[in-house]
Enzyme design. Structure first.
Site, PDB file in Angstrom:
ATOM      1  N   PRO A 145      -4.462   9.445  -0.937  1.00  0.00           N
ATOM      2  CA  PRO A 145      -3.034   8.763  -1.149  1.00  0.00           C
ATOM      3  C   PRO A 145      -2.847   7.716  -0.043  1.00  0.00           C
ATOM      4  O   PRO A 145      -3.103   7.970   1.183  1.00  0.00           O
ATOM      5  CB  PRO A 145      -2.179   9.990  -0.933  1.00  0.00           C
ATOM      6  CG  PRO A 145      -2.703  11.283  -1.580  1.00  0.00           C
ATOM      7  CD  PRO A 145      -4.269  10.819  -1.031  1.00  0.00           C
ATOM      8  N   CYS A 146      -2.360   6.440  -0.621  1.00  0.00           N
ATOM      9  CA  CYS A 146      -2.387   5.620   0.376  1.00  0.00           C
ATOM     10  C   CYS A 146      -0.840   4.702   0.525  1.00  0.00           C
ATOM     11  O   CYS A 146      -0.635   4.089   1.180  1.00  0.00           O
ATOM     12  CB  CYS A 146      -2.932   4.199  -0.098  1.00  0.00           C
ATOM     13  SG  CYS A 146      -2.449   3.887  -1.893  1.00  0.00           S
ATOM     14  N   GLN A 147       0.314   5.801  -0.110  1.00  0.00           N
ATOM     15  CA  GLN A 147       1.413   5.291   0.104  1.00  0.00           C
ATOM     16  C   GLN A 147       1.947   5.128   1.432  1.00  0.00           C
ATOM     17  O   GLN A 147       2.813   4.016   2.056  1.00  0.00           O
ATOM     18  CB  GLN A 147       2.425   6.159  -0.632  1.00  0.00           C
ATOM     19  CG  GLN A 147       2.149   6.063  -1.873  1.00  0.00           C
ATOM     20  CD  GLN A 147       1.224   7.180  -2.595  1.00  0.00           C
ATOM     21  OE1 GLN A 147       0.414   7.696  -1.649  1.00  0.00           O
ATOM     22  NE2 GLN A 147       1.395   7.714  -3.788  1.00  0.00           N
ATOM     23  N   PHE A 206       0.243   4.302   3.906  1.00  0.00           N
ATOM     24  CA  PHE A 206      -0.622   3.174   4.769  1.00  0.00           C
ATOM     25  C   PHE A 206      -0.233   1.921   4.150  1.00  0.00           C
ATOM     26  O   PHE A 206      -0.495   0.809   4.780  1.00  0.00           O
ATOM     27  CB  PHE A 206      -2.012   3.541   4.724  1.00  0.00           C
ATOM     28  CG  PHE A 206      -2.591   4.822   4.965  1.00  0.00           C
ATOM     29  CD1 PHE A 206      -2.105   5.118   6.450  1.00  0.00           C
ATOM     30  CD2 PHE A 206      -3.326   5.542   4.391  1.00  0.00           C
ATOM     31  CE1 PHE A 206      -2.600   6.421   6.931  1.00  0.00           C
ATOM     32  CE2 PHE A 206      -3.886   6.881   4.914  1.00  0.00           C
ATOM     33  CZ  PHE A 206      -3.503   7.367   5.968  1.00  0.00           C
ATOM     34  N   ASN A 265      -9.110   2.899   0.309  1.00  0.00           N
ATOM     35  CA  ASN A 265      -7.763   2.550   0.477  1.00  0.00           C
ATOM     36  C   ASN A 265      -7.181   1.361   0.630  1.00  0.00           C
ATOM     37  O   ASN A 265      -8.113   0.538   0.601  1.00  0.00           O
ATOM     38  CB  ASN A 265      -7.694   3.508   2.086  1.00  0.00           C
ATOM     39  CG  ASN A 265      -6.083   4.449   2.155  1.00  0.00           C
ATOM     40  OD1 ASN A 265      -5.298   3.816   1.965  1.00  0.00           O
ATOM     41  ND2 ASN A 265      -6.279   5.666   2.148  1.00  0.00           N
TER      42      ASN A 265
END
Length: 381
Positions: free
Chosen positions: A126-128, A130, A165
């Site tokens: 999950p990249c939220q 970052f 990512n």
């Protein structure tokens, strides 16, 4: 007065079975009724005792698999995805509908007890936390799910791994976050490098910059190099970029599918959202509300800083989910499950299939030679 009638379970083994079903439903992020209906068609014992064949050539373990964009690209490259994990219900249904041969472990990756052995481990954790568009909180727990990726490497012991990512990962905390991740991966015995790539350079009709962290196990005699771009402005022998016209220009009105229809917010109108037919698309986001505009009609007009308008002399609409999926290079016959909003989310969160194929192809080519040598040695021995 009406009262709720509870089911009476007089036998302890029945109560124990319900408890097991509730635990399974919770683990797989499903309702109890969905779990029961699914098990009626398979059988509880068979379901919980499913087995897979691991340690086979070209095998892949996929974490945070989503709707399967990355895994579709790996299959295009020749890999065999034997095991996948995803927590989102709709994404799981989409994945299973398109990859029935893959064992799908539903639910939170932190609940997975063991990972199978494989040649390659992949995942876009999950990249939220970052994202350049997010709040980038150092305390966001999603920022630390990559540790589950590390745990998987420890158990699966793959020859390679690919972690994907957002671009924002490179600058978070002045670059300290990605360096800490890379060090963790190196501690597991991998030679690690990271690359910033744009999907449009590999035949994807979309401007989409992403970070790829690539690892090669230290005992593997192979130096990974990111493939050279195959597409560009037509110079240096590169193929021309794949345009919106190439990707979706062939669609008939009856083939466009459902379109997310709502007003355009001030945030939406704070920047240009429309590319021309002869250009690549803007990044496909994980939101139907923020899908780019279809290239038909007149371009947007800039009034000032963070202020654009749509000319009233022509109609404007967002790209449909069908169009967004094609721009993400999913196969035209890919099956989607869930509401329109959920489908847009699944599409926008995916790794473009053709980008995944290009990135993984050098690994597959190495493995072809590797297994030829293994077979030859077994024959001699």
């Amino acid at each position: 007065m009406k009262t709720t009638q509870l089911i009476s379970l007089s036998k302890s083994e029945h109560r124990e079975l319900i408890n097991k079903l509730e635990d399974l439903a919770s683990k797989e992020n499903r309702s109890l009724s969905d779990t029961i209906m699914h098990l009626l068609g398979i059988g509880y014992s068979e379901y919980i005792n499913r087995s897979i064949e691991d340690s086979i050539p070209y095998s892949v373990v996929s974490l945070f698999a989503g709707a399967g964009g990355l895994d579709t690209g790996l299959k295009m490259a020749g890999f065999n995805v034997i095991w996948a994990n995803e927590i989102d219900k709709d994404a799981c249904e989409t994945y299973v509908a398109n990859h029935p041969e893959t064992y799908v472990e539903r639910g939170d990756v932190r609940n997975v007890k063991s990972f199978p052995k494989a040649d390659l481990v992949v995942g876009g954790y999950p990249c939220q936390g970052f994202s350049l568009a997010g709040n980038r909180l150092m305390t966001d727990e999603r920022n630390y799910l990559y540790r589950e990726f590390v745990r998987c490497l420890r158990q699966a012991n793959p020859k390679f791994f690919i972690a994907e990512n957002v671009k924002g990962l490179l600058t978070m905390a002045g670059g300290q976050i990605i360096e800490a991740m890379i060090q963790d991966f190196r501690n597991e015995g991998y030679i690690v490098n990271h690359h910033l790539v744009n999907a449009k350079d590999y035949g994807v009709p979309q401007d989409r910059e992403r970070v790829l962290i690539i690892g090669v196990r230290e005992d593997i005699d192979f130096k990974y190099e990111i493939p050279n771009p195959t597409h560009g402005d037509g110079l240096f022998g590169l193929k021309p970029y794949v345009t919106l016209k190439d990707a979706i220009g062939h669609l008939k009105p009856s083939e466009v599918g459902e379109i997310y229809d709502s007003t355009f917010s001030s945030r939406y109108l704070s920047r240009n959202r429309k590319r021309a037919w002869d250009e690549v698309s803007f990044t496909i986001q994980a939101s139907g509300r923020h899908a780019p505009l279809h290239p038909s009609g007149e371009p947007m007009i800039k009034l000032g800083t963070d202020e654009w308008i749509l000319p009233e002399t022509s109609e404007h609409r967002r790209l449909s989910a069908v169009e967004c999926a094609l721009i993400q290079t999913f196969p035209a016959d890919y099956i989607w499950k869930g509401s329109l909003g959920s489908i847009h989310k699944q599409i926008g969160n995916a790794v473009p299939c053709l980008l995944a194929k290009a990135v993984a192809k050098p690994m597959f080519d190495f493995l072809k030679q590797y297994y030829v040598q293994v077979e030859r040695q077994e024959r001699v021995g």
